[in-house]
Design a protein around this motif. Structure first.
Motif, PDB file in Angstrom:
ATOM      1  N   GLU A   1     -10.405   0.644   5.111  1.00  0.00           N
ATOM      2  CA  GLU A   1      -9.032   0.858   5.591  1.00  0.00           C
ATOM      3  C   GLU A   1      -8.039  -0.113   4.947  1.00  0.00           C
ATOM      4  O   GLU A   1      -6.943   0.278   4.556  1.00  0.00           O
ATOM      5  CB  GLU A   1      -8.984   0.750   7.116  1.00  0.00           C
ATOM      6  N   ALA A   2      -8.425  -1.384   4.823  1.00  0.00           N
ATOM      7  CA  ALA A   2      -7.527  -2.370   4.210  1.00  0.00           C
ATOM      8  C   ALA A   2      -7.263  -2.021   2.749  1.00  0.00           C
ATOM      9  O   ALA A   2      -6.134  -2.167   2.254  1.00  0.00           O
ATOM     10  CB  ALA A   2      -8.117  -3.774   4.313  1.00  0.00           C
TER      11      ALA A   2
ATOM     12  N   LYS B   1      -7.447   1.049   1.386  1.00  0.00           N
ATOM     13  CA  LYS B   1      -6.582   2.238   1.379  1.00  0.00           C
ATOM     14  C   LYS B   1      -5.139   1.840   1.647  1.00  0.00           C
ATOM     15  O   LYS B   1      -4.218   2.272   0.952  1.00  0.00           O
ATOM     16  CB  LYS B   1      -7.059   3.256   2.425  1.00  0.00           C
ATOM     17  N   ASP B   2      -4.931   0.979   2.626  1.00  0.00           N
ATOM     18  CA  ASP B   2      -3.570   0.530   2.947  1.00  0.00           C
ATOM     19  C   ASP B   2      -2.937  -0.192   1.765  1.00  0.00           C
ATOM     20  O   ASP B   2      -1.762   0.006   1.469  1.00  0.00           O
ATOM     21  CB  ASP B   2      -3.577  -0.375   4.178  1.00  0.00           C
TER      22      ASP B   2
ATOM     23  N   CYS C   1      -1.962   2.399  -0.921  1.00  0.00           N
ATOM     24  CA  CYS C   1      -0.881   3.284  -0.460  1.00  0.00           C
ATOM     25  C   CYS C   1       0.390   2.507  -0.129  1.00  0.00           C
ATOM     26  O   CYS C   1       1.463   2.823  -0.650  1.00  0.00           O
ATOM     27  CB  CYS C   1      -1.344   4.095   0.748  1.00  0.00           C
ATOM     28  N   ASP C   2       0.284   1.492   0.715  1.00  0.00           N
ATOM     29  CA  ASP C   2       1.468   0.769   1.191  1.00  0.00           C
ATOM     30  C   ASP C   2       2.057  -0.172   0.148  1.00  0.00           C
ATOM     31  O   ASP C   2       3.269  -0.325   0.069  1.00  0.00           O
ATOM     32  CB  ASP C   2       1.148  -0.019   2.462  1.00  0.00           C
TER      33      ASP C   2
ATOM     34  N   ASN D   1      -2.354   9.134  -0.035  1.00  0.00           N
ATOM     35  CA  ASN D   1      -3.628   9.578   0.493  1.00  0.00           C
ATOM     36  C   ASN D   1      -3.589  11.097   0.541  1.00  0.00           C
ATOM     37  O   ASN D   1      -2.697  11.677   1.147  1.00  0.00           O
ATOM     38  CB  ASN D   1      -3.840   8.986   1.886  1.00  0.00           C
TER      39      ASN D   1
ATOM     40  N   LYS E   1       5.742  -7.803   0.878  1.00  0.00           N
ATOM     41  CA  LYS E   1       4.406  -7.666   1.466  1.00  0.00           C
ATOM     42  C   LYS E   1       3.536  -8.897   1.197  1.00  0.00           C
ATOM     43  O   LYS E   1       2.344  -8.899   1.485  1.00  0.00           O
ATOM     44  CB  LYS E   1       3.744  -6.398   0.940  1.00  0.00           C
TER      45      LYS E   1
END
Length: 137
Positions: free
Chosen positions: A17-18, A20-21, A24-25, A31, A99
């Motif tokens: 998840e990290a 993927k984030d 994407c982010d 996604n 970020k």
């Protein structure tokens, strides 16, 4: 047998998840659609192409090496980085800074193209290449 263009690269991240984030982010990949492959994962798209594949936990089987199991080869070499064409150098800088992502920049000698280098959560190098006119701005 000539090869065509690179279709995708695959990462088996320590935190699905990290990672993927991050892609994407932070980098702006999308996604998207992924076939039902029988294990978790993501296909992340760049320009309509599923460029980055992320693998979640899988069950070992013949020909498949899974994180945490015995490696098939003693040494497969060192994967250094993957590169993307990019645009909006000031916007990317601002996004990375907001970020709190560490990065470094350089201008390529002779070509004048701008580059940003950073790392994903597992230390995979990512290079962003901007056209020379953006380096001058």
């Amino acid at each position: 047998m000539p090869l065509g263009v690179l279709q995708h690269y695959t990462i088996e991240p320590s935190n699905l998840e990290a990672t993927k984030d991050f892609y994407c982010d932070v980098l702006g990949l999308e996604n998207g659609d992924r076939p039902p492959l029988g294990f978790p994962g993501y296909w992340l798209y760049s320009g309509g192409v599923a460029t980055v594949h992320l693998l979640g936990p899988r069950t070992p089987r013949e020909g498949i090496v899974v994180r945490g199991t015995a490696k098939k080869f003693d040494d497969t070499g060192r994967f250094d980085h993957i590169a993307f064409a990019a645009s909006d150098l000031p916007g990317v800088r601002k996004r990375l800074e907001s970020k709190k992502v560490k990065f470094r920049e350089q201008v390529v000698p002779r070509t004048g193209a701008a580059q940003i280098f950073l790392y994903d959560p597992d230390g995979v190098g990512v290079e962003l290449n901007f056209p020379p006119e953006e380096a001058k701005a």
